[in-house]
Scaffold this active site. Structure first.
Site, PDB file in Angstrom:
ATOM      1  N   CYS A  86       5.818   9.346   4.851  1.00  0.00           N
ATOM      2  CA  CYS A  86       6.646   8.834   5.883  1.00  0.00           C
ATOM      3  C   CYS A  86       8.166   9.479   5.237  1.00  0.00           C
ATOM      4  O   CYS A  86       8.403   9.089   4.240  1.00  0.00           O
ATOM      5  CB  CYS A  86       6.591   7.551   6.555  1.00  0.00           C
ATOM      6  SG  CYS A  86       7.898   7.245   7.486  1.00  0.00           S
TER       7      CYS A  86
ATOM      8  N   GLU B 253       2.576   2.226  -1.536  1.00  0.00           N
ATOM      9  CA  GLU B 253       3.830   2.439  -1.474  1.00  0.00           C
ATOM     10  C   GLU B 253       4.795   2.086  -2.564  1.00  0.00           C
ATOM     11  O   GLU B 253       5.428   2.822  -3.156  1.00  0.00           O
ATOM     12  CB  GLU B 253       4.424   1.739  -0.128  1.00  0.00           C
ATOM     13  CG  GLU B 253       6.051   2.243   0.025  1.00  0.00           C
ATOM     14  CD  GLU B 253       6.693   1.712   1.052  1.00  0.00           C
ATOM     15  OE1 GLU B 253       5.873   1.632   2.187  1.00  0.00           O
ATOM     16  OE2 GLU B 253       7.835   1.499   1.281  1.00  0.00           O
TER      17      GLU B 253
ATOM     18  N   THR C  66       9.135  -0.474   2.723  1.00  0.00           N
ATOM     19  CA  THR C  66       9.560  -0.446   4.141  1.00  0.00           C
ATOM     20  C   THR C  66       9.217  -1.307   4.976  1.00  0.00           C
ATOM     21  O   THR C  66       9.532  -1.651   6.226  1.00  0.00           O
ATOM     22  CB  THR C  66       9.269   0.929   4.662  1.00  0.00           C
ATOM     23  OG1 THR C  66       7.755   1.337   4.459  1.00  0.00           O
ATOM     24  CG2 THR C  66       9.967   1.980   3.688  1.00  0.00           C
TER      25      THR C  66
ATOM     26  N   ASN D   3       2.428  -4.114   6.850  1.00  0.00           N
ATOM     27  CA  ASN D   3       3.058  -4.257   8.184  1.00  0.00           C
ATOM     28  C   ASN D   3       2.508  -5.328   9.092  1.00  0.00           C
ATOM     29  O   ASN D   3       3.126  -5.988   9.725  1.00  0.00           O
ATOM     30  CB  ASN D   3       3.811  -2.864   8.835  1.00  0.00           C
ATOM     31  CG  ASN D   3       2.748  -2.250   9.688  1.00  0.00           C
ATOM     32  OD1 ASN D   3       2.778  -2.493  10.834  1.00  0.00           O
ATOM     33  ND2 ASN D   3       2.107  -1.325   9.150  1.00  0.00           N
TER      34      ASN D   3
ATOM     35  N   SER E  33      -0.056   1.026  12.141  1.00  0.00           N
ATOM     36  CA  SER E  33      -1.047   2.040  11.935  1.00  0.00           C
ATOM     37  C   SER E  33      -2.021   1.770  12.937  1.00  0.00           C
ATOM     38  O   SER E  33      -3.123   2.509  12.816  1.00  0.00           O
ATOM     39  CB  SER E  33      -1.538   1.818  10.475  1.00  0.00           C
ATOM     40  OG  SER E  33      -1.554   0.446  10.072  1.00  0.00           O
TER      41      SER E  33
HETATM   42  C1  2E6 Z   1       3.607   4.267   5.266  1.00  0.00           C
HETATM   43  C2  2E6 Z   1       4.470   3.274   4.913  1.00  0.00           C
HETATM   44  C3  2E6 Z   1       4.833   2.221   5.609  1.00  0.00           C
HETATM   45  O1  2E6 Z   1       0.206  -1.046   4.583  1.00  0.00           O
HETATM   46  P1  2E6 Z   1       1.276  -0.536   5.324  1.00  0.00           P
HETATM   47  O2  2E6 Z   1       2.051  -1.264   6.445  1.00  0.00           O
HETATM   48  O3  2E6 Z   1       2.730   0.190   4.322  1.00  0.00           O
HETATM   49  O4  2E6 Z   1       0.957   0.817   5.788  1.00  0.00           O
HETATM   50  P2  2E6 Z   1       0.096   1.225   7.366  1.00  0.00           P
HETATM   51  O5  2E6 Z   1      -0.752   2.455   7.075  1.00  0.00           O
HETATM   52  O6  2E6 Z   1      -0.607   0.169   7.828  1.00  0.00           O
HETATM   53  O7  2E6 Z   1       1.512   1.377   8.298  1.00  0.00           O
HETATM   54  C4  2E6 Z   1       2.131   2.676   8.444  1.00  0.00           C
HETATM   55  C5  2E6 Z   1       3.004   2.792   7.085  1.00  0.00           C
HETATM   56  C6  2E6 Z   1       2.799   4.005   6.502  1.00  0.00           C
HETATM   57  N1  2E6 Z   1       3.886   2.160   6.681  1.00  0.00           N
HETATM   58 FE1  F3S Z   2       7.173   5.083   7.958  1.00  0.00          FE
HETATM   59 FE2  F3S Z   2       8.028   2.529   8.821  1.00  0.00          FE
HETATM   60 FE3  F3S Z   2       5.784   3.868  10.063  1.00  0.00          FE
HETATM   61  S1  F3S Z   2       8.115   3.490   6.821  1.00  0.00           S
HETATM   62  S2  F3S Z   2       5.144   5.145   8.432  1.00  0.00           S
HETATM   63  S3  F3S Z   2       8.060   4.376  10.132  1.00  0.00           S
HETATM   64  S4  F3S Z   2       5.868   1.625   9.289  1.00  0.00           S
END
Ligand code: 2E6
Ligand code: F3S
Length: 327
Positions: free
Chosen positions: A114, A144, A183, A243, A286
């Protein structure tokens, strides 16, 4: 923006007990997740199957399995990728050693990190170049965090996991300090950790702008808005999704008596909602909207569901695909 509430009463005339559902807005996919999934889909379209993906592209089994059906193969490490196949790095980011090894092996790779995670990587490099020791606020072992720590040599970054840790963690003598964050943290917990760091190290350098991303911040704000009105919060997301896990915590702390995470509609124990007037539903960044729809369909098996959408922020942000993948 002001909170916008859209009531969409649904009376199905079935004699089922009424259940009011507060739908959090925003919820579900963020711009970084949308981009990462498109990178895998576009890579399969352009280069043909199989396309390898290092780590779950985003932390959601439904997304991963949909991409597998299209021709993606998910692995945890680069040494599982054959020399002649394209590989995509997940949205969470990778240590510098990963693209370095891919280049050494002359692999064709695409980086779906990201852009808001990449921004934190650049901050880390910026501080390091100025001779600062870096305190990374985040959760040990999360990809991350592994990726961000791996932007710099061993020993350049110290992980700070919570407020107590911030008060006691050893730091190198005589070096200026800077903090950066994962993040997807809890906005409130992070404020406490940052306050503890500032109290202990008044000169600590801070990010110019918050590292917790807009999507994390907005999803937590939406949950806070509905939690006091909901007797149960259902968070659609995965147990390895940082998240999404934070949304469960935020709901309970904001006054919702119980919050549960479900991956699919069928995972929801309907007895949890029995006898309740109002529940809340949200989804991690996600989790695709189709899974929220599954949860609503599951609830309709037993209840006459009336939906009210509570929107605390509009999101218009989108991220371009990497150069070369744009149509
Ligand atoms: C990349 C960075 C932040 O476990 P996390 O919340 O980091 O990741 P996902 O895949 O559940 O959410 C998207 C994401 C990607 N968040
Ligand atoms: Fe990026 Fe935040 Fe989504 S760091 S992947 S916009 S949860």
């Amino acid at each position: 923006m002001d909170q916008i509430t859209t009531a969409r009463p649904i009376a199905d005339g079935s004699g089922k007990p009424r259940l009011n559902v507060l739908l959090a807005g925003p919820r579900g996919f963020c711009a970084g997740v949308d981009r990462a999934i498109k990178i895998v889909e576009e890579a399969i379209r352009r280069y043909g199957a199989p396309v390898y993906v290092r780590h779950e592209i985003v932390h959601n089994r439904f997304v991963v399995e949909s991409l597998e059906r299209q021709g993606a193969i998910f692995v945890e490490e680069l040494d599982e990728v054959p020399d002649d196949a394209p590989v995509v790095f997940s949205a969470h980011g990778v240590p510098k050693a990963v693209p370095a090894e891919a280049s050494r092996r002359k692999l064709f790779y695409l980086d779906a990190t990201c852009p808001l995670v990449s921004k934190v990587h650049r901050e880390a490099e910026h501080h390091f170049a100025r001779g600062r020791h870096i305190l990374l606020i985040g959760h040990a072992g999360h990809p991350e965090v592994v990726g961000t720590m791996g932007q710099l040599p061993d020993g350049a970054v110290t992980l700070v996991e919570d407020e107590e840790h911030a008060r006691s963690v050893p730091v190198p003598d005589g070096m200026p300090l800077a903090f950066i964050t994962q993040t997807t943290l809890s906005v409130d917990d992070t404020a406490g950790i940052v306050a503890a760091l500032r109290e202990r190290f008044p000169g600590v350098h801070a990010p110019a702008k918050e590292d917790i991303c807009y999507a994390t911040t907005n999803r937590q704000a939406a949950v806070k808005a509905i939690a006091p009105r909901a007797a149960l919060m259902v968070v659609v997301g995965a147990p390895n999704s940082s998240n999404s896990l934070r949304l469960v915590e935020v709901a309970e702390r904001a006054g919702c008596p119980k919050a549960v995470m479900v991956q699919r509609g069928r995972d929801l124990d309907l007895s949890l909602a029995t006898g309740l007037g109002t529940i809340g539903i949200t989804a991690g960044a996600s989790a695709p909207e189709v899974l929220v729809e599954e949860v609503l369909a599951r609830l309709r098996e037993r209840f006459d569901v009336a939906i009210e959408e509570v929107v605390v922020a509009e999101e218009r942000i989108t991220f371009k695909l990497p150069a070369g993948l744009n149509a």
